[in-house]
Design an enzyme around this catalytic site. Structure first.
Site, short mmCIF file in Angstrom:
data_model
loop_
_atom_site.label_atom_id
_atom_site.label_comp_id
_atom_site.label_asym_id
_atom_site.label_seq_id
_atom_site.Cartn_x
_atom_site.Cartn_y
_atom_site.Cartn_z
CG ASP A 116 -6.21 -3.48 -3.99
OD1 ASP A 116 -6.51 -2.21 -3.70
OD2 ASP A 116 -5.18 -3.66 -3.34
CG HIS A 135 -5.78 -2.11 -0.13
ND1 HIS A 135 -4.63 -2.14 -1.09
CD2 HIS A 135 -5.15 -1.48 0.83
CE1 HIS A 135 -3.72 -1.46 -0.66
NE2 HIS A 135 -4.19 -0.93 0.31
CB SER A 139 -1.03 -0.20 1.05
OG SER A 139 -2.12 0.75 1.18
#
Length: 221
Positions: free
Chosen positions: A186, A198, A120
């Site tokens: 995602d 995610h 991320s």
């Protein structure tokens, strides 16, 4: 850059509110309590937004799998020291910390190879550290003379994809040794609509796949 139904910030804030942070609870820091000063391999991983300090729920399983695939080699892990804030403003400082750590270890340990990774916002940390401009900030980059010491780069849920870029094609130095993972739907890397996707990298088999790939690159380098 925006997602289908709002900004990256809005998605991250919503996930944090509903799941205790984008990544939920932090994963275990699988590095040894007393690291070998100069290991064969140094894994440098940046956690995702909202996670507490450590490797996180993606970095923990990734490092564990990598160690399992590098039997006979000593492996240290370092969790990038950065805020991982929900506002998405800390990737630049994170890249600086990643760069400083790699530079420091490389100077002390001339035979150590590196595996870089992130999840991320931590993937953005990695992007910046290897010299790829992103919309999430800027920071120090790893000196190009150290690029041959980096055996593999593995990222999960990389926001870079929202600008139509991917490490394998965006970086001449690191592209051939990199691998990106993006779960179906995602919103952070696929502009999808499934926020839960995610959060699955530590359990959907992708950390294992990434570790197998990285281990192969380490052995071949």
């Amino acid at each position: 850059m925006v997602l289908k139904n709002g900004t990256l910030f809005a998605f991250v804030a919503l996930a944090a509110a509903s799941a205790g942070g984008v990544s939920g609870c932090p994963g275990p820091d699988t590095g040894p309590s007393t690291p070998t000063k100069c290991a064969d391999v140094e894994v440098v991983f940046a956690r995702g937004s909202g996670e507490l300090p450590g490797l996180g729920i993606t970095g923990g399983p990734f490092v564990s799998s990598l160690k399992a695939n590098l039997t006979g080699k000593t492996v240290n892990s370092y969790a990038v020291n950065y805020a991982a804030d929900i506002a998405q403003t800390s990737a630049g400082p994170g890249a600086t910390d990643m760069t400083n750590h790699v530079t420091s270890v490389a100077a002390e340990c001339p035979n150590t190879k590196f595996v870089l990774g992130g999840y991320s916002q931590g993937a953005s940390v990695t992007d910046i550290a290897i010299g790829i401009p992103t919309f999430l900030g800027s920071g120090k980059t790893i000196p190009t003379n150290l690029a041959p010491r980096v055996s593999a780069v593995v990222v999960f849920g990389n926001p870079l994809a929202l600008s139509g870029q991917h490490i394998p094609t965006a970086s001449k130095l690191y592209g051939p040794k990199s691998q990106e993972f993006c779960a179906l739907g995602d919103p952070v890397c696929a502009n999808g609509a499934n926020g839960a996707a995610h959060l699955t990298y530590g359990t959907n088999g992708m950390t294992t796949q990434g570790a197998v790939s990285a281990a192969g690159k380490v052995k071949a380098s």
